[in-house]
Every structure is written in C-alpha cells, then in structure tokens.
Design a protein around this motif. Structure first.
Motif, mmCIF file in Angstrom:
data_model
loop_
_atom_site.group_PDB
_atom_site.id
_atom_site.type_symbol
_atom_site.label_atom_id
_atom_site.label_comp_id
_atom_site.label_asym_id
_atom_site.label_seq_id
_atom_site.Cartn_x
_atom_site.Cartn_y
_atom_site.Cartn_z
ATOM 1 N N LYS A 375 0.751 -1.062 0.142
ATOM 2 C CA LYS A 375 0.191 0.194 -0.158
ATOM 3 C C LYS A 375 0.781 1.225 0.067
ATOM 4 O O LYS A 375 0.468 2.227 -0.690
ATOM 5 C CB LYS A 375 -0.795 0.219 1.113
ATOM 6 N N TYR A 376 1.797 1.390 0.931
ATOM 7 C CA TYR A 376 2.621 2.534 0.936
ATOM 8 C C TYR A 376 4.014 2.368 1.844
ATOM 9 O O TYR A 376 4.057 1.224 2.758
ATOM 10 C CB TYR A 376 2.076 3.614 1.411
ATOM 11 N N HIS A 385 3.333 8.981 3.535
ATOM 12 C CA HIS A 385 3.322 7.638 3.024
ATOM 13 C C HIS A 385 3.786 7.755 1.520
ATOM 14 O O HIS A 385 3.337 8.549 0.842
ATOM 15 C CB HIS A 385 1.749 7.411 2.909
ATOM 16 N N ALA A 387 4.628 5.917 -2.256
ATOM 17 C CA ALA A 387 4.196 4.758 -2.900
ATOM 18 C C ALA A 387 5.469 3.970 -3.251
ATOM 19 O O ALA A 387 6.578 4.527 -3.450
ATOM 20 C CB ALA A 387 3.567 5.422 -4.373
#
Length: 635
Positions: A375-376, A385, A387
């Motif tokens: 997700k991150y 957060h 990617a």
C-alpha cells in the motif's frame, strides 16, 4: 561440640541463606527493556553503568575492564563502561554496537534483561530483534545533538512493535553543563514527534551514563529535575502481565505430547488468559470444541494455568489438534483468516518482491505467504506515505499478505504472540522480514472455494491424457519459443490436447500492464502460473516459454501443481551464443544502455539446479530437442 560440628552447622546455615536468597530472587518480577537511539548516544555506556552500580560485575571482570579502559585510551582512572557490553572485536575497533547484546542484572525489587541495540541505520534490523520481546524502551539522545533521524526511526519502531513504556533519556548532560534549558528544548522537540506517531506519554529524564547522574539516585548536578532516577523507574513501571492475564484464554499448540497410548496432551505456552479443568475450549482453525480434563506439568497437575506458563492440556474428547493450532476459550474464540493488512520491516539485503512466496511464521504456525499489495512505505522522519512496489533493507511498509491456508490470529495490538510474524526466504531459510498483523481483509471472509462436480481427473480422463506443465526457461534468444512451438506441433499431430503460453504473447494481453523490473517479473510469472494451473485442471498439456529468471518463482509454480505434473525444461544456451543470435536486437540495445533490466546483462538469471529436462542447444538442433522432449513426456 567438635570443630567439625561447628563447621557443619556453619555450612548448613550458609546453604540455608543461599536457598532463601534464591527463593526470593526466583519470585521477583522480570522486566525486559532495550536501549536504542542514534550512534554514539551512549547506550552501551549506560548499560555498563547499570551493571556496575548493581554490583553485577565480578572482580576479574572489573580488573579486565580497567585494563581495557586504559588500553583503548580512557583518561585517568575512569572506566569505559561501554566495554562491558561491546563484546565484538569489530565493535571495539569502530566504537559502535553492531549486534544485539543481552545483559542480566537485578536489584532488590526486580530482575532485568536489557538488550543493547545498534544505533547505526545499517543494523536497524538488529534493533527490531531486540525490541520484539521488550516491555520498555530507553530512547537515548545525546544532549549535544538533540533528536536525530535514528532517534525517530527507533521511536517509531518501538511504538510499532507495541512497547507501551518509553523513557526519553537525555544523555551526556555533563557535556552541556547540566543545562535545564537544553533539556527542555530536546523534550519539547521530541514531544512533537512522539505525538505525530501516536506515542501518548513518555518519561523524560536528564542523565549521564558516564558520570552516573540520575542513574541509581537523583544527582545534585540537576536540582531542577524532580522525577525518578532511572533505576527507580525501571523497578516500579507496571508490566504487561496483568493485561494478558485478564484477556481471554489462548494457547498456541507447540507439540502434541503422546508418550504412550494412554496419554495425549497438547503442549504450549499460554499466550493470554486463564484456563481450568472443566472449561469448554475451541481448537482453531477447525472450530472443534471439547472440555479441559487435565492441566499437566512436570511438577504435577495444576488447578489452573495462566498467561506466561508452559503447560500440557488434555482434552476430554479425541478431536483433531496439532502443532500450529490455537486452543481458545470456547465463548471468545479468535478470528481465522488467510489475508491480512500488515506492517512489515524489511531485514534483508535483497528487496521484498510482491508475489514471491515466503514462509510466514506466527506463534507456532508456519505457512506459505505472498505479499499481494504494497500500500505504501513510511518515511519515519516526516511520516509521509510513499508509493512503491518493493521494500529495501530497513524499509517499513504497510502491505497486504495472502496465506496458503487460514490461520487463527489476533491483531498485534491485542496479542504480540498471535499477531506478530517473521518472513523467511524459502531458498536460504534466512529471516528476511518481521511484521505485525493489523486486521483480516474482508475478502478473506467473503471469498470461498466453490465446489464443482467435474473434477480435474474427469477432465483428464475425457481427453485420455495426463495433464502436464512443460515450463521452458532460459535466456532471451536461447530458443525456448522455437522449441516449445515444435513440441506443441508434435503433440497436436499425436492427438494430444495442449496449449502454448508464450512470454511475448502473454504480455500483449494478460500482463500488458507489467514492465521488466524484478517485482514485475515476479508478478508476470505468478499470473502465468495461475493460468497454467487452471489449464491443467482442464486436463490440458500446457507449455510455457518464459525467461522466468528466478528459481523462487519457478518453484512457486511447481508447488501449485500435484507432484509429477511440473516439468522444468532448461534451454541451456550460453550468454555468448544467445547474443550472437540476437534475432530481436535486444542484447545490442541492452549493451548500449537503451534497454534496462535485461536478463543476462543488468538483471540476473538463476539457472535451474536440477531440471527434469536439460537441452544444450550448442549440441542439438531445435528439431532434435523437440523429439527428445516429446519422448520424455510420453514415457
């Protein structure tokens, strides 16, 4: 009374005193804690001071310590306490802690096991190891430097792992003239960060591990500080045992104890709660129930077992229960699922690759697991957060994980034993990651296998053949597609039902969204493996022609199929020969830097170690290779 009698009675009194001391010592509570922070914040020195002040150093150790202190350059008669802990030669030479050093000491009120964890970012994984069993973390900060990147990283990890008791020890106060203003500045800076990551409270204290200020007693050098000394706080901080004792009963089964036909019990560590004979319990993941008939230990049967004890539980009924199952109180069972949201700390030099299978070990259960979605990642400095598709060494990521079968679990916040896990590389058997379970994904509860009436055996019988997967692997230009195509033509001429999945063709449709990074290559093979499995379920002979550079993914596909159905065909062509052919001009582009992540040039190829069929294309033609493969297949 003879002299011998006097000596005998004296010895008896000494023995009695020792027994009393051991009895008192045995029943003291135990606090496990870690020291962490950045490089050279004084962690090892602090632990050495604690050992010294608690009289836990033997005379010969003290003499050696004094000699070592002089040898490494400590001025005057003062002792370098860090040398008590930094046992590795490399640590002494570099002046840093590399491994996790565990030390035991005790006071009149409590026993302690302290883990001195590395401060260098390179050894963050070792810090996680030390923190995994700790009840308290001492976060050290050099008063001259303030809050640093590694201070934030270790604080975040300590909070993530569930350590509820945090001590902010502002060390080396002697080097800033015991400045109250400097201490307050650091505490204010740290408070803002702690609040941002969810640390609600911590105890801040000014110390000097080298001088001993506020370690065992309050120092006159800091009259403005009115809190507890470090030892006083360590002796009185509440432990987590009460919370676990009040929770519902859970015990992960470690061993089925069957010494003879008259006894069958289930041995394990009581992870939480209390259990008594007569209690109705449930075995998970099967869900079967029974009553506890006995609680057995080496010292005899117990009326009850509580969190923290290792016992053997006997059940009234002969129900299926084995290692990895969890026995719980019947009216408050655990959840059972096979997909979770987790946080993972990556601990290996090789990156984490979604889709690659790993072993996942939680409590006493070991299952196959894959990271299905990252997700991150978390930037511990900004809490941003980020990617990403992979995790590199020391990276922290929130990821979804899928297991090959359901397991009983508890969220890590509720139970560390049943909610924590490690990831193990299937090839090398080394630990590559550590993680915590947040919750089960809803899809794991909503998606179930649908029973079908026409089985894979019925499909195969209808086609009058045995389903097989011929997996052609080799470098680009080795001849995989050419040979696979010839093999399928021969099978078709023989009336066999087959289908060829070619690497280039699949990337035009099913895998058109994937590139050629290591992570994408893993996902490419995972998808093809799933499709090939469905085709063999339909009774087909499936041929695949993919570079498939990694052994782990080829082994993953092999494990999807029944024994004997996966046939690995290594088209073994030397790199120099493959480059000469270069029909598509790919090697030329890769050598010129126009094509990145090209296998054999700037991306690795792991050849099969023991393929079922090996074809040396420098010694036989494609036609001869196809004949050989068909012959082996139809034996």
């Amino acid at each position: 009374m003879s002299d011998g009698d006097v000596i005998y009675k004296t010895d008896a009194l000494i023995a009695e005193d020792i027994d009393q001391y051991l009895e008192i010592h045995q029943h003291k509570s135990l606090l496990r804690f870690i020291t962490c922070g950045s490089v050279d914040d004084g962690k090892s020195t602090l632990i050495g001071r604690l050992l010294y002040d608690s009289k836990m150093i033997f005379e010969d150790q003290l003499a050696a310590l004094e000699a070592d202190s002089k040898r490494v350059g400590t001025q005057g008669q003062e002792i370098d306490f860090a040398l008590l802990v930094d046992g590795l030669a490399a640590e002494r030479e570099q002046g840093i802690t590399i491994d996790v050093a565990y030390r035991f000491f005790a006071t009149e009120k409590r026993k302690f096991i302290v883990a001195d964890t590395p401060g260098h970012e390179q050894y963050t994984r070792n810090m996680v190891t030390g923190a995994s069993t700790a009840d308290l973390a001492v976060i050290l900060i050099d008063a001259r430097k303030g809050v640093l990147t590694q201070t934030r990283r270790h604080s975040y990890l300590a909070h993530l792992i569930g350590i509820r008791n945090i001590v902010l020890a502002v060390n080396k106060m002697d080097l800033v003239d015991y400045s109250e203003a400097r201490f307050n500045e650091i505490v204010e800076d740290y408070s803002a960060f702690a609040k941002s990551i969810g640390i609600d409270s911590f105890v801040a204290m000014p110390i000097s591990g080298f001088k001993g200020d506020n370690i065992t007693s309050l120092s006159p050098n800091t009259p403005w500080y009115t809190g507890p000394a470090l030892i006083e706080h360590l002796e009185t901080v509440p432990l987590d045992n009460d919370r676990l004792a009040a929770a519902p009963f859970r015990m992960a089964v470690q061993w089925v104890n069957r010494p003879n036909l008259d006894f069958r019990g289930f041995s394990g560590f009581v992870n939480s709660g209390t259990v008594r004979p007569g209690d109705v319990v449930r075995v998970l993941p099967s869900g079967k129930t029974s009553k506890v008939s006995r609680i057995v230990t080496l010292d005899g049967d117990l009326d009850q077992a509580v969190a923290g004890q290792s016992v053997t539980i006997c059940l009234a009924d002969e129900i299926d229960c084995s290692r990895g199952d969890v026995i719980t109180i019947a009216d408050s069972p655990l959840e059972v699922a096979d997909q979770f949201e987790t946080t993972i700390v990556w601990m290996a030099d090789e990156p984490m690759l979604p889709g690659r299978p790993y072993w996942l070990k939680t409590a006493t259960t070991t299952v196959s697991a894959t990271v299905t979605d990252e997700k991150y990642q978390v930037n511990v400095n900004t809490m941003e957060h980020i990617a990403g598709k992979t995790l590199d060494l020391n990276a922290i990521g929130v990821c979804n994980i899928a297991l090959d079968r359901p397991v009983a679990f508890a969220p890590y916040a509720e139970n560390h034993d049943l909610g924590g896990f490690i990831l193990i590389d299937r090839m090398t058997n080394t630990t590559v990651g550590a993680g915590i379970i947040h919750y089960a994904l809803r899809r794991s509860q909503n998606i179930h296998w649908q029973a079908v009436d026409i089985t894979r055996e019925a499909h195969a019988k209808q086609k009058n053949q045995k389903p097989k997967l011929l997996w052609f692997t080799g470098l680009s230009g080795a001849g995989k597609s050419t040979i696979a195509n010839l093999v399928e033509k021969k099978l078709h001429a023989l009336g066999r039902h087959s289908f060829l999945l070619d690497g280039d063709n699949v990337r035009h449709g099913l895998n058109k969204d994937l590139g050629f990074t290591d992570a994408d290559r893993v996902e490419n093979i995972r998808r093809v493996g799933e499709v090939a499995k469905l085709m063999t379920d339909a009774g087909l002979i499936v041929l695949t022609a993919f570079i498939s550079p990694f052994r782990a993914e080829r082994d993953m596909v092999r494990r999807m199929l029944p024994d004997g159905e996966f046939i690995e065909v290594h088209i073994d062509t030397p790199l120099s020969e493959a480059e000469k052919r270069d029909v598509k001009g790919l090697y030329k582009k890769a050598r010129e830097g126009q094509l990145k992540n090209f296998t054999g040039i700037d991306s690795p190829y792991e050849p099969p170690e023991s393929p079922e069929i090996r074809i040396d294309t420098t010694k036989m033609s494609a036609e001869e290779a196809a004949e050989l493969i068909v012959g082996e297949l139809l034996k």
